[in-house]
Design a protein around this motif. Structure first.
Motif, PDB file in Angstrom:
ATOM      1  N   GLU A  66     -15.988   0.622 -11.549  1.00  0.00           N
ATOM      2  CA  GLU A  66     -15.285  -0.460 -12.640  1.00  0.00           C
ATOM      3  C   GLU A  66     -16.308  -1.613 -12.536  1.00  0.00           C
ATOM      4  O   GLU A  66     -16.518  -2.250 -13.560  1.00  0.00           O
ATOM      5  N   TYR A  67     -16.628  -1.853 -11.299  1.00  0.00           N
ATOM      6  CA  TYR A  67     -17.558  -3.225 -10.922  1.00  0.00           C
ATOM      7  C   TYR A  67     -18.835  -2.545 -10.308  1.00  0.00           C
ATOM      8  O   TYR A  67     -18.771  -1.594  -9.372  1.00  0.00           O
ATOM      9  N   VAL A  68     -19.969  -3.319 -10.735  1.00  0.00           N
ATOM     10  CA  VAL A  68     -21.251  -3.085  -9.757  1.00  0.00           C
ATOM     11  C   VAL A  68     -21.505  -4.022  -8.910  1.00  0.00           C
ATOM     12  O   VAL A  68     -21.750  -5.289  -9.479  1.00  0.00           O
ATOM     13  N   PRO A 125     -15.105   5.661  -9.231  1.00  0.00           N
ATOM     14  CA  PRO A 125     -14.597   4.651  -8.083  1.00  0.00           C
ATOM     15  C   PRO A 125     -14.463   3.199  -8.671  1.00  0.00           C
ATOM     16  O   PRO A 125     -14.409   2.727 -10.035  1.00  0.00           O
ATOM     17  N   PHE A 126     -13.882   2.461  -7.858  1.00  0.00           N
ATOM     18  CA  PHE A 126     -13.400   1.171  -8.132  1.00  0.00           C
ATOM     19  C   PHE A 126     -14.821   0.113  -8.028  1.00  0.00           C
ATOM     20  O   PHE A 126     -15.060  -0.641  -8.906  1.00  0.00           O
ATOM     21  N   LYS A 181     -15.180 -12.951  -2.121  1.00  0.00           N
ATOM     22  CA  LYS A 181     -15.181 -14.168  -3.051  1.00  0.00           C
ATOM     23  C   LYS A 181     -15.420 -14.093  -4.073  1.00  0.00           C
ATOM     24  O   LYS A 181     -15.346 -14.890  -5.086  1.00  0.00           O
ATOM     25  N   LEU A 182     -16.257 -12.940  -4.676  1.00  0.00           N
ATOM     26  CA  LEU A 182     -16.623 -12.692  -5.973  1.00  0.00           C
ATOM     27  C   LEU A 182     -15.597 -11.997  -6.788  1.00  0.00           C
ATOM     28  O   LEU A 182     -15.523 -12.132  -7.936  1.00  0.00           O
ATOM     29  N   TRP A 183     -15.043 -10.962  -6.409  1.00  0.00           N
ATOM     30  CA  TRP A 183     -14.107 -10.017  -7.327  1.00  0.00           C
ATOM     31  C   TRP A 183     -12.891 -11.013  -7.721  1.00  0.00           C
ATOM     32  O   TRP A 183     -12.559 -10.577  -9.064  1.00  0.00           O
ATOM     33  N   PRO A 184     -12.212 -11.853  -7.112  1.00  0.00           N
ATOM     34  CA  PRO A 184     -11.300 -12.520  -8.169  1.00  0.00           C
ATOM     35  C   PRO A 184     -11.653 -13.272  -9.348  1.00  0.00           C
ATOM     36  O   PRO A 184     -10.965 -13.341 -10.379  1.00  0.00           O
ATOM     37  N   SER A 227      -8.649  -0.243   0.243  1.00  0.00           N
ATOM     38  CA  SER A 227      -7.742   0.851  -0.301  1.00  0.00           C
ATOM     39  C   SER A 227      -8.281   1.167  -1.532  1.00  0.00           C
ATOM     40  O   SER A 227      -7.735   2.122  -2.255  1.00  0.00           O
ATOM     41  N   PHE A 228      -9.311   0.681  -2.041  1.00  0.00           N
ATOM     42  CA  PHE A 228     -10.144   1.155  -3.350  1.00  0.00           C
ATOM     43  C   PHE A 228     -11.264   2.160  -3.097  1.00  0.00           C
ATOM     44  O   PHE A 228     -11.803   2.064  -1.960  1.00  0.00           O
TER      45      PHE A 228
END
Length: 267
Positions: free
Chosen positions: A85-87, A5-6, A103-106, A35-36
């Protein structure tokens, strides 16, 4: 095996049969609108109230059962089991709304490796927090900055995200709540975050601190006296471990904390 997963959402839980349904419903609904692809991992920290069974009843929720060794051990187990990919680490009461992930992922696109939610700084909002609890938190953070992590204003907000490879690297290196963490009695809120961030800085990973929204929970499991002492002890253990060379396999970064940590900013 299905493609990874993303995003992996890791939720440590100890006797959370009352609060977890609202949290899982909110996270599941949010992820269903994205969408992910994503996964939800609930790490049951040896609960005795049926928390694990409740979590397992939700479609798409993976449950990892652990012995009762405290929050730090449970978070580590979940992060090491994550496949995304991200936790994203978040608390069972979802004190910081899941939407704050946006707010975090960018910051990952900007080159950061660890992005932590912060209840301090311009844009951060605390709701319903008693003054004495806020004061205790600021005193604790002052000690954390003096002893281990200068430049980070809030190490204890439970809303944190890491690249998967970084999460696996750091959680395999922790010493205080690693494989040999002792069994505990009752709820055990810890300062595992301090060791995690100390290692991240030492390993040269870029850390961003991003102001978020946070709600004080009336059913909080934090015991002001017991957990303040436990958290301070953890911070001192991080400094002691560093002094005796327990982390020496990783070269220390320059003393200038701005080289490895940045405050949140609008991207």
């Amino acid at each position: 095996m299905a493609a990874p997963p993303f995003l992996s959402v890791v939720i440590p839980a100890y006797n959370e049969i009352r609060r977890l349904p609202t949290t899982l419903a909110a996270i599941s609904a949010y992820l269903a609108r994205q969408s992910f692809p994503a996964e939800i991992l609930v790490v049951d920290d040896g609960s005795t109230d049926g928390t694990a069974g409740l979590a397992a009843s939700y479609a798409g929720v993976h449950v990892l059962r652990c012995e009762h060794r405290g929050k730090g051990f449970a978070v580590r187990a979940g992060a090491l089991a994550a496949r995304g990919e991200y936790v994203l680490l978040c608390d069972a009461d979802l004190a910081t709304p899941i939407e704050e992930w946006e707010k975090l992922w960018p910051y990952f696109s900007a080159g950061f490796d660890v992005v932590i939610g912060s209840r301090e700084g311009i844009g951060a909002q605390r709701y319903d927090e008693p003054f004495h609890r806020h004061l205790m938190g600021r005193i604790f953070n002052l000690l954390v900055q003096m002893i281990a992590l200068p430049g980070i204003n809030d190490t204890q907000c439970g809303f944190k995200a890491l690249r998967l490879s970084v999460a696996h690297d750091l959680f395999r290196r922790v010493r205080i709540y690693g494989d040999d963490a002792p069994m505990v009695q009752g709820a055990a809120v810890t300062a595992y975050d301090v060791e995690l961030l100390f290692l991240a800085r030492q390993r040269g990973y870029r850390i961003a601190e991003v102001p978020v929204l946070w709600h004080y929970g009336t059913e909080t499991k934090v015991d002001p006296v017991r957990d303040s002492w436990r958290n301070l002890r953890d911070v001192l253990r991080v400094r002691f471990n560093a002094w005796r060379g327990a982390y020496q396999d990783s070269p220390l970064q320059p003393a200038d904390s701005s080289l490895s940590t940045e405050r949140g900013r609008t991207l």
